[in-house]
Design a protein around this motif. Structure first.
Motif, PDB file in Angstrom:
ATOM      1  N   PRO A 131      -4.349  -8.531   3.287  1.00 17.77           N
ATOM      2  CA  PRO A 131      -2.940  -8.937   3.420  1.00 17.77           C
ATOM      3  C   PRO A 131      -2.685  -9.882   4.588  1.00 17.77           C
ATOM      4  O   PRO A 131      -1.724 -10.643   4.571  1.00 17.77           O
ATOM      5  N   ILE A 146      -4.424   0.697  -3.619  1.00 11.84           N
ATOM      6  CA  ILE A 146      -3.116   0.358  -4.177  1.00 11.84           C
ATOM      7  C   ILE A 146      -2.007   1.027  -3.374  1.00 11.84           C
ATOM      8  O   ILE A 146      -2.235   2.012  -2.670  1.00 11.84           O
ATOM      9  N   GLU A 192       3.550   4.467  -3.204  1.00 10.76           N
ATOM     10  CA  GLU A 192       4.849   5.052  -2.854  1.00 10.76           C
ATOM     11  C   GLU A 192       5.719   5.265  -4.079  1.00 10.76           C
ATOM     12  O   GLU A 192       6.402   6.280  -4.201  1.00 10.76           O
ATOM     13  N   CYS A 225      -0.900   1.742 -18.766  1.00 10.55           N
ATOM     14  CA  CYS A 225       0.398   1.662 -19.437  1.00 10.55           C
ATOM     15  C   CYS A 225       1.056   0.304 -19.233  1.00 10.55           C
ATOM     16  O   CYS A 225       1.584   0.029 -18.155  1.00 10.55           O
ATOM     17  N   ALA A 234      -8.769  -3.207  -8.082  1.00 10.56           N
ATOM     18  CA  ALA A 234      -7.779  -2.150  -7.810  1.00 10.56           C
ATOM     19  C   ALA A 234      -7.059  -1.782  -9.113  1.00 10.56           C
ATOM     20  O   ALA A 234      -6.927  -2.619 -10.005  1.00 10.56           O
ATOM     21  N   LEU A 235      -6.598  -0.559  -9.224  1.00  8.67           N
ATOM     22  CA  LEU A 235      -5.898  -0.098 -10.423  1.00  8.67           C
ATOM     23  C   LEU A 235      -4.803  -1.077 -10.838  1.00  8.67           C
ATOM     24  O   LEU A 235      -3.983  -1.469 -10.004  1.00  8.67           O
ATOM     25  N   ALA A 236      -4.806  -1.420 -12.104  1.00  9.08           N
ATOM     26  CA  ALA A 236      -3.838  -2.388 -12.612  1.00  9.08           C
ATOM     27  C   ALA A 236      -2.413  -1.844 -12.495  1.00  9.08           C
ATOM     28  O   ALA A 236      -2.202  -0.632 -12.418  1.00  9.08           O
ATOM     29  N   HIS A 237      -1.460  -2.767 -12.499  1.00  9.73           N
ATOM     30  CA  HIS A 237      -0.020  -2.471 -12.533  1.00  9.73           C
ATOM     31  C   HIS A 237       0.543  -1.933 -11.215  1.00  9.73           C
ATOM     32  O   HIS A 237       1.732  -1.698 -11.100  1.00  9.73           O
ATOM     33  N   PHE A 238      -0.319  -1.703 -10.229  1.00  8.42           N
ATOM     34  CA  PHE A 238       0.166  -1.275  -8.919  1.00  8.42           C
ATOM     35  C   PHE A 238       0.004  -2.440  -7.935  1.00  8.42           C
ATOM     36  O   PHE A 238      -0.906  -3.245  -8.092  1.00  8.42           O
ATOM     37  N   PRO A 239       0.871  -2.499  -6.928  1.00 10.01           N
ATOM     38  CA  PRO A 239       0.662  -3.528  -5.898  1.00 10.01           C
ATOM     39  C   PRO A 239      -0.639  -3.261  -5.145  1.00 10.01           C
ATOM     40  O   PRO A 239      -0.977  -2.097  -4.905  1.00 10.01           O
ATOM     41  N   ILE A 240      -1.368  -4.329  -4.820  1.00 14.89           N
ATOM     42  CA  ILE A 240      -2.601  -4.154  -4.049  1.00 14.89           C
ATOM     43  C   ILE A 240      -2.237  -4.152  -2.571  1.00 14.89           C
ATOM     44  O   ILE A 240      -1.633  -5.092  -2.054  1.00 14.89           O
ATOM     45  N   GLU A 241      -2.607  -3.086  -1.897  1.00 12.37           N
ATOM     46  CA  GLU A 241      -2.348  -2.971  -0.464  1.00 12.37           C
ATOM     47  C   GLU A 241      -3.436  -3.747   0.274  1.00 12.37           C
ATOM     48  O   GLU A 241      -3.169  -4.564   1.146  1.00 12.37           O
ATOM     49  N   GLY A 282       3.585  -1.498 -16.307  1.00 11.34           N
ATOM     50  CA  GLY A 282       3.282  -2.794 -15.688  1.00 11.34           C
ATOM     51  C   GLY A 282       4.471  -3.736 -15.780  1.00 11.34           C
ATOM     52  O   GLY A 282       4.769  -4.466 -14.843  1.00 11.34           O
ATOM     53  N   LEU A 283       5.143  -3.705 -16.939  1.00 13.96           N
ATOM     54  CA  LEU A 283       6.270  -4.620 -17.154  1.00 13.96           C
ATOM     55  C   LEU A 283       7.532  -4.128 -16.458  1.00 13.96           C
ATOM     56  O   LEU A 283       8.383  -4.913 -16.067  1.00 13.96           O
TER      57      LEU A 283
END
Ligand code: SF4
Ligand code: FES
Lengths: 132, 251
Positions: B17, B107, B110, B162, B95-102, B166-167
């Motif tokens: 980041p 991921i 929160e 899912c 990193a796991l899809a659909h989550f923000p990458i920290e 994601g959407l």
């Protein structure tokens, strides 16, 4: 200062990224054929109400090359839709308890497919019988 | 004779980041043996090749739920996935899809923690009870109603599977709904009505279009898709039945 800057990946083209999603999208798309075929039958009903000439004209249209091609396409699409519909069915319904045990998913899928096949065959036999 | 060491290529999606605008891939050559998991592969990278690589793990035996990653695009527990199954091809880790990458494979979760809190994941008794009244009794049938949904380890693979989540990240999603259902069908619980408000809400079960992949990837056979879809029926019943109640749906 907060050094966090979470990166959110875009969702574009998500359904192409996994074969499972492709199958899902094809399943959804084949629903259009189900709707289209319902429309074909409704038009038939409308033509029937308009009298004999309209009805025979409609039957003649259905015998044309394009109509037959459409029927073949619709058969494939609707068969696929049926198959994937019953495949997902065990996940979408409450558990079925038989003799104190939960019925396995594949039994529900197989039962659904068997019912669909039986209904199709019965309809075919009925129409065949009437046409002769 | 000792086994010849084999080497596999692990391609990792990196994101720092403070340095990177967008994620980028980096390939590492990792020596491995047949008993090595993908998690051990990335641990090797951290120990010997690049100490800055970040990822989560703890139990390395598929029970803590912290090591979820996209492995060749499939949401998986990296401690339960083996390098030998990909060799000699390269294995891709993200990193796991659909989550923000920290950062790297970590991921931000929160959003999920908030959802978990909102479903009140604990038994809220129907009426207050004192220890003197003794323990709750439950029949095997009553246990069977929720047992499967209580196996969730919060690994979030189902969310990465899912597309609707994601959407729309607000969607309460598979695991939280499965846990909600777990408490709602528990014979000791009395808070169904409160939890149904979440089920019925904009963030609720009707975001689900029955893709079903969440249940496919769940390592604990929770079948979250089933919990979500059963609650579509419950929600519809809830909607229509309130017109029949004397209060007419008023709170
Ligand atoms: S439902 Fe399954 S996949 Fe989802 S968080 Fe729980 S254990 Fe993981
Ligand atoms: S490290 Fe605990 S589940 Fe993989």
């Amino acid at each position: 200062m907060n050094k966090r800057r979470p990166y959110v990946r875009p969702m574009d083209g998500w359904w192409r990224k996994n074969p499972y999603f492709v199958e899902y999208m094809i399943h959804e798309a084949t629903a259009l054929f189900v709707a289209a075929y319902a429309a074909v039958l409704l038009i038939g009903l409308l033509r029937l109400a308009q009298g004999e000439a309209a009805w025979t004209a409609w039957l003649a249209t259905l015998q044309g090359g394009w109509a037959i091609l459409f029927h073949l396409l619709a058969l494939v699409a609707i068969s696929y839709h049926t198959y994937t519909w019953f495949k997902i069915m065990p996940r979408t319904m409450p558990p079925v308890i038989v003799g104190g045990k939960k019925l396995a998913g594949w039994v529900i899928t197989a039962g659904g497919l068997a019912a669909a096949a039986a209904a199709s065959l019965a309809l075919l036999a009925l129409v065949w019988g009437m046409a002769r | 004779m000792a086994e010849q060491p084999k080497t596999i290529e692990i391609e990792v999606l990196r994101y720092h980041p403070e340095k990177d605008k967008t994620p980028h891939t980096q390939v590492f050559e990792v020596p491995f043996t047949d008993d090595m998991s993908v998690l051990q592969g990335v641990q090797y990278i951290k120990d010997y090749l690049d100490g800055s690589l970040s990822f989560r793990w703890s139990c390395r035996m598929a029970i803590c739920g912290s090591c979820g990653m996209m492995i060749n695009g499939i949401p998986s527990l990296s401690c339960q996935t083996f390098l030998r199954d990909y060799y000699p091809a390269r294995v891709r880790v993200e990193a796991l899809a659909h989550f923000p990458i920290e950062r790297d494979l970590v991921i931000g979760m929160e959003g999920f923690i908030e959802k978990l809190e909102s479903i009140q994941p604990y038994i809220i008794p129907k009426e207050p009870r004192t220890p003197a009244q003794g323990e709750y009794l439950q029949t095997p049938e009553q246990l069977a109603k929720y047992e499967q949904f209580s196996s969730c380890i919060n690994c979030l693979l189902c969310y990465a599977a899912c597309p609707q989540f994601g959407l729309n990240p607000g969607f309460i999603g598979p695991a939280a709904t499965a846990l909600l259902h777990r408490y709602n069908v528990d014979s000791r619980d009395g808070a169904q009505a409160e939890r149904m408000e979440l089920i019925n809400s904009e963030e609720g079960v009707f975001n689900c279009t029955a893709v079903g992949y969440c249940s496919e990837v769940c390592p604990k056979h929770v079948d979250p898709a089933n919990a979500v879809n059963q609650n579509k029926t419950n929600s519809a019943a809830d909607y229509f039945l309130r017109f029949l109640s004397p209060k007419g749906g008023a709170k």
